[in-house]
Design an enzyme around this catalytic site. Structure first.
Site, PDB file in Angstrom:
ATOM      1  N   ARG A  20       1.044  -1.362  -0.174  1.00  8.12           N
ATOM      2  CA  ARG A  20       0.384   0.325   0.271  1.00  8.12           C
ATOM      3  C   ARG A  20       0.622   1.062   0.323  1.00  8.12           C
ATOM      4  O   ARG A  20       1.405   1.031   0.930  1.00  8.12           O
ATOM      5  CB  ARG A  20      -0.968   0.227   1.176  1.00  8.12           C
ATOM      6  CG  ARG A  20      -2.335  -1.160   0.967  1.00  8.12           C
ATOM      7  CD  ARG A  20      -3.630  -0.888   2.000  1.00  8.12           C
ATOM      8  NE  ARG A  20      -3.545  -2.329   2.178  1.00  8.12           N
ATOM      9  CZ  ARG A  20      -4.644  -2.727   0.586  1.00  8.12           C
ATOM     10  NH1 ARG A  20      -4.867  -1.902   0.154  1.00  8.12           N
ATOM     11  NH2 ARG A  20      -5.264  -4.202   1.496  1.00  8.12           N
ATOM     12  N   ILE A  75       2.255   4.904   0.681  1.00  6.18           N
ATOM     13  CA  ILE A  75       2.056   5.384   2.054  1.00  6.18           C
ATOM     14  C   ILE A  75       1.397   7.132   2.310  1.00  6.18           C
ATOM     15  O   ILE A  75       0.823   7.227   3.098  1.00  6.18           O
ATOM     16  CB  ILE A  75       3.328   6.213   2.609  1.00  6.18           C
ATOM     17  CG1 ILE A  75       3.647   6.039   4.124  1.00  6.18           C
ATOM     18  CG2 ILE A  75       3.953   6.741   2.212  1.00  6.18           C
ATOM     19  CD1 ILE A  75       5.310   5.696   4.330  1.00  6.18           C
ATOM     20  N   HIS A 102       7.676   0.941 -11.208  1.00 14.37           N
ATOM     21  CA  HIS A 102       6.344   0.643 -10.021  1.00 14.37           C
ATOM     22  C   HIS A 102       4.970   1.070 -10.993  1.00 14.37           C
ATOM     23  O   HIS A 102       4.544   2.370 -11.518  1.00 14.37           O
ATOM     24  CB  HIS A 102       6.239   1.330  -8.618  1.00 14.37           C
ATOM     25  CG  HIS A 102       6.234   3.052  -8.780  1.00 14.37           C
ATOM     26  ND1 HIS A 102       8.024   3.872  -8.823  1.00 14.37           N
ATOM     27  CD2 HIS A 102       5.467   3.947  -8.760  1.00 14.37           C
ATOM     28  CE1 HIS A 102       7.826   4.647  -8.649  1.00 14.37           C
ATOM     29  NE2 HIS A 102       6.603   5.389  -8.892  1.00 14.37           N
TER      30      HIS A 102
HETATM   31  P1  AMP Z   1       6.214   8.111  -8.180  1.00  9.95           P
HETATM   32  O1  AMP Z   1       6.014   9.805  -7.909  1.00  9.95           O
HETATM   33  O2  AMP Z   1       5.525   7.689  -9.396  1.00  9.95           O
HETATM   34  O3  AMP Z   1       7.692   7.963  -8.626  1.00  9.95           O
HETATM   35  O4  AMP Z   1       5.744   7.248  -6.677  1.00  9.95           O
HETATM   36  C1  AMP Z   1       6.141   7.119  -5.863  1.00  9.95           C
HETATM   37  C2  AMP Z   1       5.049   6.664  -4.945  1.00  9.95           C
HETATM   38  O5  AMP Z   1       5.803   6.249  -3.598  1.00  9.95           O
HETATM   39  C3  AMP Z   1       4.088   7.796  -4.289  1.00  9.95           C
HETATM   40  O6  AMP Z   1       2.472   7.529  -4.008  1.00  9.95           O
HETATM   41  C4  AMP Z   1       4.710   7.731  -2.761  1.00  9.95           C
HETATM   42  O7  AMP Z   1       3.563   7.965  -1.614  1.00  9.95           O
HETATM   43  C5  AMP Z   1       5.405   5.979  -2.227  1.00  9.95           C
HETATM   44  N1  AMP Z   1       5.895   5.921  -1.331  1.00  9.95           N
HETATM   45  C6  AMP Z   1       7.123   6.404  -1.217  1.00  9.95           C
HETATM   46  N2  AMP Z   1       7.878   6.346  -0.118  1.00  9.95           N
HETATM   47  C7  AMP Z   1       6.795   4.935   0.114  1.00  9.95           C
HETATM   48  C8  AMP Z   1       7.155   4.024   1.509  1.00  9.95           C
HETATM   49  N3  AMP Z   1       7.965   3.871   2.256  1.00  9.95           N
HETATM   50  N4  AMP Z   1       5.952   3.189   1.554  1.00  9.95           N
HETATM   51  C9  AMP Z   1       4.963   3.442   0.175  1.00  9.95           C
HETATM   52  N5  AMP Z   1       5.000   4.019  -0.613  1.00  9.95           N
HETATM   53  C10 AMP Z   1       6.137   5.247  -0.226  1.00  9.95           C
END
Ligand code: AMP
Length: 115
Positions: A30, A32, A101
Site C-alpha cells: 500500500r 504510504i 512501479h
Molecule cells: P512516483 O511519483 O510515481 O515515483 O511514486 C512514488 C510513490 O511511492 C508515491 O506515491 C509515494 O507516496 C510512495 N512511497 C514512497 N515511499 C513509500 C514507502 N516507504 N511506502 C509506501 N509508499 C511509498
C-alpha cells in the site's frame, strides 16, 4: 550501476510496509500516501530505475506484474467497479522513486484522466 531505493528495503522487509502480495518476481504494498481508497504499488523485485531501462528480457516480468495487478484488484473488490493503472517516468511525470512501479488506484470514481 543503478542506485537502490527505499523500495529495495521494502522488498527485503528491512523497513515496514503493508505488503499485500509477494512472490519471487514481484512485491505489492500500500502506498504510504494514498490518493484513493485503494492505492497499491506493484514493483519488480529486480531493480529497474525507469520505464526507459526495461529491456526485452523483462517482457515476462512486466506481463507478470499486470497479472498480479488483476489479482490484487479482485482481492480488493475493485475489479468490477474499476481501477486505474499508472506508471510515471522521469521528471515531467513526477517520478519520485527510481525503481519502476505501477500505481493501482481504485475504490472511488477517479474521473477522467484526459480528454
Ligand atoms: P512516483 O511519483 O510515481 O515515483 O511514486 C512514488 C510513490 O511511492 C508515491 O506515491 C509515494 O507516496 C510512495 N512511497 C514512497 N515511499 C513509500 C514507502 N516507504 N511506502 C509506501 N509508499 C511509498
Amino acid at each position: 550501476m543503478a542506485q537502490e531505493t527505499i523500495f529495495s528495503k521494502i522488498i527485503r522487509r528491512e523497513i515496514p510496509a503493508d505488503i499485500v502480495f509477494q512472490d519471487d518476481k514481484v512485491t505489492a504494498f500500500r502506498d504510504i500516501s494514498p490518493q484513493a481508497p485503494t492505492h497499491i504499488l506493484i514493483i519488480p523485485n529486480k531493480l529497474i530505475p525507469t520505464i526507459n531501462d526495461i529491456t526485452e528480457q523483462d517482457e515476462m516480468l512486466l506481463g507478470h506484474m499486470v497479472i498480479v495487478v488483476a489479482k490484487i484488484a479482485k482481492q480488493e473488490g475493485i475489479d468490477e467497479s474499476g481501477y486505474r493503472l499508472i506508471m510515471n517516468c522521469n521528471k515531467d511525470a513526477g517520478q519520485e522513486v527510481f525503481h519502476i512501479h505501477m500505481h493501482l488506484l481504485g475504490g472511488k470514481n477517479l474521473g477522467r484522466l484526459v480528454g
